[in-house]
Design a protein around this motif. Sequence first.
Motif, PDB file in Angstrom:
ATOM      1  N   TRP A  48       0.855  -1.183   0.000  1.00  0.00           N
ATOM      2  CA  TRP A  48       0.000   0.000   0.000  1.00  0.00           C
ATOM      3  C   TRP A  48       0.896   1.239   0.000  1.00  0.00           C
ATOM      4  O   TRP A  48       1.215   1.789   1.056  1.00  0.00           O
ATOM      5  CB  TRP A  48      -0.921  -0.007   1.209  1.00  0.00           C
ATOM      6  N   PRO A  49       1.337   1.677  -1.190  1.00  0.00           N
ATOM      7  CA  PRO A  49       2.305   2.774  -1.278  1.00  0.00           C
ATOM      8  C   PRO A  49       1.780   4.124  -0.802  1.00  0.00           C
ATOM      9  O   PRO A  49       2.571   5.020  -0.522  1.00  0.00           O
ATOM     10  CB  PRO A  49       2.672   2.824  -2.763  1.00  0.00           C
ATOM     11  N   ASP A  50       0.487   4.272  -0.707  1.00  0.00           N
ATOM     12  CA  ASP A  50      -0.089   5.552  -0.282  1.00  0.00           C
ATOM     13  C   ASP A  50      -0.590   5.518   1.158  1.00  0.00           C
ATOM     14  O   ASP A  50      -1.540   6.213   1.508  1.00  0.00           O
ATOM     15  CB  ASP A  50      -1.230   5.950  -1.231  1.00  0.00           C
ATOM     16  N   ASP A  51       0.062   4.752   2.004  1.00  0.00           N
ATOM     17  CA  ASP A  51      -0.325   4.657   3.407  1.00  0.00           C
ATOM     18  C   ASP A  51       0.363   5.775   4.188  1.00  0.00           C
ATOM     19  O   ASP A  51       1.571   5.728   4.424  1.00  0.00           O
ATOM     20  CB  ASP A  51       0.081   3.297   3.963  1.00  0.00           C
ATOM     21  N   PRO A  52      -0.395   6.800   4.582  1.00  0.00           N
ATOM     22  CA  PRO A  52       0.230   7.927   5.275  1.00  0.00           C
ATOM     23  C   PRO A  52       0.838   7.549   6.627  1.00  0.00           C
ATOM     24  O   PRO A  52       1.882   8.087   7.007  1.00  0.00           O
ATOM     25  CB  PRO A  52      -0.910   8.938   5.433  1.00  0.00           C
ATOM     26  N   ALA A  53       0.214   6.634   7.346  1.00  0.00           N
ATOM     27  CA  ALA A  53       0.746   6.239   8.657  1.00  0.00           C
ATOM     28  C   ALA A  53       2.096   5.530   8.507  1.00  0.00           C
ATOM     29  O   ALA A  53       3.017   5.767   9.295  1.00  0.00           O
ATOM     30  CB  ALA A  53      -0.251   5.351   9.388  1.00  0.00           C
ATOM     31  N   ALA A  54       2.224   4.681   7.510  1.00  0.00           N
ATOM     32  CA  ALA A  54       3.496   3.991   7.279  1.00  0.00           C
ATOM     33  C   ALA A  54       4.581   4.987   6.859  1.00  0.00           C
ATOM     34  O   ALA A  54       5.734   4.883   7.290  1.00  0.00           O
ATOM     35  CB  ALA A  54       3.333   2.900   6.226  1.00  0.00           C
ATOM     36  N   LYS A  55       4.210   5.960   6.031  1.00  0.00           N
ATOM     37  CA  LYS A  55       5.183   6.996   5.640  1.00  0.00           C
ATOM     38  C   LYS A  55       5.600   7.820   6.854  1.00  0.00           C
ATOM     39  O   LYS A  55       6.773   8.168   7.010  1.00  0.00           O
ATOM     40  CB  LYS A  55       4.614   7.902   4.547  1.00  0.00           C
ATOM     41  N   ASN A  56       4.649   8.121   7.733  1.00  0.00           N
ATOM     42  CA  ASN A  56       4.935   8.861   8.953  1.00  0.00           C
ATOM     43  C   ASN A  56       5.910   8.075   9.836  1.00  0.00           C
ATOM     44  O   ASN A  56       6.875   8.640  10.358  1.00  0.00           O
ATOM     45  CB  ASN A  56       3.625   9.148   9.692  1.00  0.00           C
ATOM     46  N   ASP A  57       5.675   6.788   9.976  1.00  0.00           N
ATOM     47  CA  ASP A  57       6.559   5.954  10.790  1.00  0.00           C
ATOM     48  C   ASP A  57       7.936   5.794  10.144  1.00  0.00           C
ATOM     49  O   ASP A  57       8.957   5.829  10.831  1.00  0.00           O
ATOM     50  CB  ASP A  57       5.936   4.576  11.028  1.00  0.00           C
ATOM     51  N   LEU A  58       7.970   5.613   8.822  1.00  0.00           N
ATOM     52  CA  LEU A  58       9.257   5.486   8.132  1.00  0.00           C
ATOM     53  C   LEU A  58      10.052   6.785   8.273  1.00  0.00           C
ATOM     54  O   LEU A  58      11.269   6.767   8.458  1.00  0.00           O
ATOM     55  CB  LEU A  58       9.045   5.133   6.660  1.00  0.00           C
ATOM     56  N   ALA A  59       9.363   7.915   8.222  1.00  0.00           N
ATOM     57  CA  ALA A  59      10.029   9.200   8.425  1.00  0.00           C
ATOM     58  C   ALA A  59      10.649   9.267   9.821  1.00  0.00           C
ATOM     59  O   ALA A  59      11.745   9.811   9.993  1.00  0.00           O
ATOM     60  CB  ALA A  59       9.032  10.343   8.218  1.00  0.00           C
ATOM     61  N   ALA A  60       9.955   8.701  10.807  1.00  0.00           N
ATOM     62  CA  ALA A  60      10.506   8.681  12.165  1.00  0.00           C
ATOM     63  C   ALA A  60      11.813   7.896  12.210  1.00  0.00           C
ATOM     64  O   ALA A  60      12.758   8.289  12.909  1.00  0.00           O
ATOM     65  CB  ALA A  60       9.495   8.092  13.141  1.00  0.00           C
ATOM     66  N   VAL A  61      11.883   6.801  11.448  1.00  0.00           N
ATOM     67  CA  VAL A  61      13.129   6.025  11.356  1.00  0.00           C
ATOM     68  C   VAL A  61      14.234   6.911  10.785  1.00  0.00           C
ATOM     69  O   VAL A  61      15.342   6.972  11.321  1.00  0.00           O
ATOM     70  CB  VAL A  61      12.934   4.758  10.495  1.00  0.00           C
ATOM     71  N   PHE A  62      13.921   7.607   9.692  1.00  0.00           N
ATOM     72  CA  PHE A  62      14.914   8.496   9.082  1.00  0.00           C
ATOM     73  C   PHE A  62      15.361   9.563  10.080  1.00  0.00           C
ATOM     74  O   PHE A  62      16.552   9.852  10.194  1.00  0.00           O
ATOM     75  CB  PHE A  62      14.328   9.163   7.837  1.00  0.00           C
ATOM     76  N   GLY A  63      14.397  10.153  10.790  1.00  0.00           N
ATOM     77  CA  GLY A  63      14.717  11.190  11.755  1.00  0.00           C
ATOM     78  C   GLY A  63      15.596  10.679  12.884  1.00  0.00           C
ATOM     79  O   GLY A  63      16.546  11.349  13.290  1.00  0.00           O
ATOM     80  N   LYS A  64      15.308   9.481  13.379  1.00  0.00           N
ATOM     81  CA  LYS A  64      16.124   8.905  14.456  1.00  0.00           C
ATOM     82  C   LYS A  64      17.554   8.649  13.986  1.00  0.00           C
ATOM     83  O   LYS A  64      18.478   8.657  14.792  1.00  0.00           O
ATOM     84  CB  LYS A  64      15.505   7.605  14.973  1.00  0.00           C
ATOM     85  N   ARG A  65      17.727   8.437  12.688  1.00  0.00           N
ATOM     86  CA  ARG A  65      19.071   8.242  12.128  1.00  0.00           C
ATOM     87  C   ARG A  65      19.781   9.563  11.862  1.00  0.00           C
ATOM     88  O   ARG A  65      20.937   9.569  11.490  1.00  0.00           O
ATOM     89  CB  ARG A  65      18.979   7.483  10.810  1.00  0.00           C
ATOM     90  N   GLY A  66      19.042  10.656  11.975  1.00  0.00           N
ATOM     91  CA  GLY A  66      19.630  11.964  11.691  1.00  0.00           C
ATOM     92  C   GLY A  66      19.454  12.415  10.255  1.00  0.00           C
ATOM     93  O   GLY A  66      19.980  13.455   9.860  1.00  0.00           O
ATOM     94  N   ASP A  67      18.695  11.654   9.459  1.00  0.00           N
ATOM     95  CA  ASP A  67      18.411  12.036   8.074  1.00  0.00           C
ATOM     96  C   ASP A  67      17.131  12.875   8.064  1.00  0.00           C
ATOM     97  O   ASP A  67      16.056  12.419   7.696  1.00  0.00           O
ATOM     98  CB  ASP A  67      18.250  10.792   7.193  1.00  0.00           C
ATOM     99  N   TYR A  68      17.268  14.131   8.496  1.00  0.00           N
ATOM    100  CA  TYR A  68      16.100  14.995   8.632  1.00  0.00           C
ATOM    101  C   TYR A  68      15.514  15.378   7.281  1.00  0.00           C
ATOM    102  O   TYR A  68      14.298  15.504   7.153  1.00  0.00           O
ATOM    103  CB  TYR A  68      16.441  16.235   9.460  1.00  0.00           C
ATOM    104  N   ALA A  69      16.357  15.515   6.272  1.00  0.00           N
ATOM    105  CA  ALA A  69      15.839  15.853   4.936  1.00  0.00           C
ATOM    106  C   ALA A  69      14.955  14.723   4.411  1.00  0.00           C
ATOM    107  O   ALA A  69      13.870  14.967   3.876  1.00  0.00           O
ATOM    108  CB  ALA A  69      16.993  16.142   3.974  1.00  0.00           C
TER     109      ALA A  69
END
Length: 128
Positions: A48-69
């Motif tokens: 489900w490529p248009d799942d906003p909750a999954a994108k939100n959670d994946l963004a949190a992974v990026f943020g925790k790694r320091g990849d804010y962009a």
Amino acid sequence: LDDAERMFRKELSMHDDLTCMKNLAEILIGKDSLVEAELWLNRSLKVWPDDPAAKNDLAAVFGKRGDYAGAVRLWEEAVELDPDLISAYKNLVFGYALMHDEAKAIEWQQRLAKKGVNVEIPKVDSSK
């Protein structure tokens, strides 16, 4: 949480279930098991490529790694898919603050205020 993690893993060993994938990923994010969390979130986004909750959670992974962009890109996609996903708005305020982009942090703070939610822009050490 360990019981919940075991339950989701057992369920996923029998069949793919998007809710279980996302719930397991959220548990893993909380445990800082970011590589595995990213794998489950990417797997769910393939279904489900248009799942906003999954994108939100994946963004949190990026943020925790320091990849804010990378994180803010995904949070913006999540908001585009679900304009009522308040957590993504909050994360955008914090993400842009961490990127030292005060103008964008203020923009997202104002968008959030229009939805009736007030959040302070965090003070970020500019030497980092």
